[in-house]
Write a protein that holds these residues in place. Structure first.
Motif, short mmCIF file in Angstrom:
data_model
loop_
_atom_site.label_atom_id
_atom_site.label_comp_id
_atom_site.label_asym_id
_atom_site.label_seq_id
_atom_site.Cartn_x
_atom_site.Cartn_y
_atom_site.Cartn_z
N VAL A 88 0.84 -1.20 0.00
CA VAL A 88 0.00 0.00 0.00
C VAL A 88 0.87 1.25 0.00
CG1 VAL A 88 -1.76 1.29 1.27
CG2 VAL A 88 -1.90 -1.20 1.14
N GLY A 89 1.98 1.21 0.74
CA GLY A 89 2.91 2.33 0.73
C GLY A 89 3.50 2.57 -0.64
N ARG A 90 3.85 1.49 -1.34
CA ARG A 90 4.40 1.64 -2.69
C ARG A 90 3.34 2.19 -3.65
NH1 ARG A 90 6.65 -3.38 -1.34
NH2 ARG A 90 5.20 -4.50 -2.71
N ALA A 91 2.08 1.78 -3.44
CA ALA A 91 1.00 2.29 -4.28
C ALA A 91 0.84 3.80 -4.10
CB ALA A 91 -0.31 1.58 -3.95
N LEU A 92 0.87 4.26 -2.86
CA LEU A 92 0.74 5.70 -2.61
C LEU A 92 1.95 6.46 -3.16
CD1 LEU A 92 -0.80 5.97 0.97
CD2 LEU A 92 -1.66 7.04 -1.11
N GLU A 93 3.12 5.87 -3.02
CA GLU A 93 4.32 6.52 -3.56
C GLU A 93 4.23 6.66 -5.08
OE1 GLU A 93 9.17 5.74 -3.83
OE2 GLU A 93 7.91 4.46 -2.58
N GLN A 94 3.73 5.62 -5.74
CA GLN A 94 3.59 5.67 -7.20
C GLN A 94 2.55 6.70 -7.61
OE1 GLN A 94 4.08 2.20 -9.87
NE2 GLN A 94 1.87 2.30 -10.11
N LEU A 95 1.44 6.76 -6.90
CA LEU A 95 0.42 7.76 -7.20
C LEU A 95 0.96 9.17 -7.03
CD1 LEU A 95 -2.69 6.11 -5.50
CD2 LEU A 95 -2.37 6.48 -7.94
N GLY A 96 1.83 9.35 -6.03
CA GLY A 96 2.41 10.66 -5.78
C GLY A 96 3.32 11.13 -6.89
N ARG A 97 3.83 10.20 -7.70
CA ARG A 97 4.66 10.59 -8.85
C ARG A 97 3.81 10.99 -10.05
NH1 ARG A 97 7.77 5.98 -7.11
NH2 ARG A 97 6.88 4.71 -8.79
N VAL A 98 2.50 10.73 -9.97
CA VAL A 98 1.59 11.11 -11.06
C VAL A 98 0.82 12.36 -10.70
CG1 VAL A 98 -0.34 10.36 -12.48
CG2 VAL A 98 1.37 8.69 -11.75
N ILE A 99 0.19 12.35 -9.53
CA ILE A 99 -0.53 13.52 -9.03
C ILE A 99 0.42 14.27 -8.11
CG2 ILE A 99 -2.61 14.35 -7.88
CD1 ILE A 99 -3.15 12.82 -10.44
N LEU A 100 1.03 15.31 -8.62
CA LEU A 100 2.13 15.95 -7.92
C LEU A 100 1.63 16.91 -6.85
CD1 LEU A 100 4.33 16.80 -11.06
CD2 LEU A 100 4.47 14.78 -9.57
N GLY A 101 2.27 16.86 -5.68
CA GLY A 101 2.01 17.82 -4.62
C GLY A 101 0.67 17.69 -3.93
N LYS A 102 0.03 16.51 -3.99
CA LYS A 102 -1.28 16.32 -3.37
C LYS A 102 -1.31 15.06 -2.49
CE LYS A 102 -2.97 19.86 -5.56
NZ LYS A 102 -3.37 21.09 -4.83
N PRO A 103 -0.42 14.94 -1.52
CA PRO A 103 -0.39 13.72 -0.70
C PRO A 103 -1.65 13.52 0.12
CG PRO A 103 1.04 15.40 0.25
CD PRO A 103 0.63 15.91 -1.10
N GLY A 104 -2.25 14.61 0.62
CA GLY A 104 -3.46 14.49 1.43
C GLY A 104 -4.63 13.90 0.66
N PRO A 105 -5.03 14.50 -0.47
CA PRO A 105 -6.12 13.91 -1.26
C PRO A 105 -5.84 12.50 -1.74
CG PRO A 105 -5.76 16.19 -1.92
CD PRO A 105 -4.64 15.83 -0.97
N LEU A 106 -4.59 12.18 -2.09
CA LEU A 106 -4.27 10.83 -2.52
C LEU A 106 -4.47 9.83 -1.39
CD1 LEU A 106 -1.03 11.32 -4.66
CD2 LEU A 106 -3.35 10.90 -5.45
N ARG A 107 -4.04 10.18 -0.20
CA ARG A 107 -4.19 9.29 0.95
C ARG A 107 -5.68 9.11 1.28
NH1 ARG A 107 -0.08 8.41 5.04
NH2 ARG A 107 -0.98 7.45 6.93
N LEU A 108 -6.46 10.17 1.17
CA LEU A 108 -7.90 10.05 1.41
C LEU A 108 -8.55 9.15 0.36
CD1 LEU A 108 -8.76 13.73 2.37
CD2 LEU A 108 -9.03 11.73 3.86
#
Length: 317
Positions: free
Chosen positions: A19-39
């Motif tokens: 799950v951590g790797r999934a969030l890290e990968q998403l963060g490389r696509v949607i830049l600068g939005k860790p909060g919305p991605l985690r939600l």
């Protein structure tokens, strides 16, 4: 990828767990939005559906597609318009002359991740058809009930009400969404990266799957097992009572919304690598859970400001 990639599912989202790797990968696509991605990931882990309220062009479609690719799930996008019919979404039975019988042609709703784009442009009948599928996780057509995939995750986007051709979703439909997020404009650094590297469409197409449907279902069962102590449940009830008694709110949280708050809090605790829900988990998801559920009596007031005061004034166990 299978569940065996991680011996302990309770790993912090920033760890090397799946799950951590999934969030890290998403963060490389949607830049600068860790909060919305985690939600968004927490919403999926809690078996909910996500509503994204924002203007066009800020990455809503990219987020939905990237999430599906990262989790190894099937993905379909439906553009909601005023002439979209329920059959366009759910599917239809057509007479097969050769077989001498009706043959069902499934609609795009039979996907593990469905993007309902600009949902507030559709007619009420079509919105209601989607609502039933979200709630029952099945489609009834021609007297036959067909189960939707498991997992089944709807990401609906909604344009601001001031945009031409939009109308507010009824409260009963809004309540079916677990969380609401807003992406907003990127920060200057993320925006500069977009200018230098171009759009993210090609990046999304090349994303590898970090999880699969079986591993996601297992993670959802792990979320269900996250413990909520009696004192934490007392805290949830105090928050609900505060919303019901607040003079600035037209309505408070319903019992169903309270159950949704508990599910989202469990998912947030899971992402933090914990087996027990803490008040900070509740506080983290509370604004996203209440944004579409608590209409203020005065339209000039912001729900976010009211709920922030409720969180600040409600005693923590």
């Amino acid at each position: 990828m299978t569940r065996a990639a991680s011996s302990d599912p309770f790993q912090p989202a920033g760890s090397a767990g799946p799950v951590g790797r999934a969030l890290e990968q998403l963060g490389r696509v949607i830049l600068g939005k860790p909060g919305p991605l985690r939600l968004a990931v927490a919403c999926l882990l809690a078996r909910g559906h996500l509503l994204i309220e924002d203007q066009p062009g800020v990455g809503k479609t990219t987020l939905a597609h990237a999430l599906a690719r990262t989790l190894g799930l099937s993905f379909r996008r439906v553009q909601f318009t005023s002439d979209l019919l329920p059959a366009d979404l759910l599917g239809v039975s057509i007479w097969d002359t050769a077989a001498g019988a009706f043959r069902y042609h499934p609609g795009p709703i039979f996907a593990e991740v469905l993007l309902a784009d600009e949902i507030n442009r559709a007619a009420p009948r079509t919105q209601s058809a989607l609502l039933e599928a979200m709630e029952e996780r099945q489609v009834s057509e021609g007297g036959v009930t067909r189960l939707l995939p498991d997992p089944f995750f709807v990401i609906a986007t909604q344009n601001p009400a001031a945009f031409v051709g939009t109308s507010p979703l009824p409260e009963a439909q809004l309540d079916r969404f677990l969380l609401t997020v807003t992406l907003g404009y990127p920060d200057p650094r993320a925006e500069r990266t977009l200018l230098e590297t171009g759009g993210r469409g090609e990046v999304v197409r090349d994303l590898p799957a970090v999880l699969d449907a079986a591993a996601l279902r297992a993670a959802q069962r792990d979320v269900d097992a996250v413990h909520a102590a009696p004192a934490l449940l007392d805290y949830l009830q105090r928050l609900a009572r505060a919303t019901r008694e607040h003079p600035a709110l037209a309505v408070g949280l319903s019992p169903r919304a309270l159950l949704a708050l508990l599910a989202a809090s469990r998912a947030w605790a899971f992402l933090a690598g914990r087996r027990m829900v803490l008040p900070e988990d509740v506080q983290a998801v509370f604004p996203a859970l209440t944004a579409h559920r608590l209409p203020p009596r005065d339209p000039a007031l912001r729900v976010a400001d009211i709920t922030a005061r409720i969180l600040a004034e409600t005693p923590i166990p």
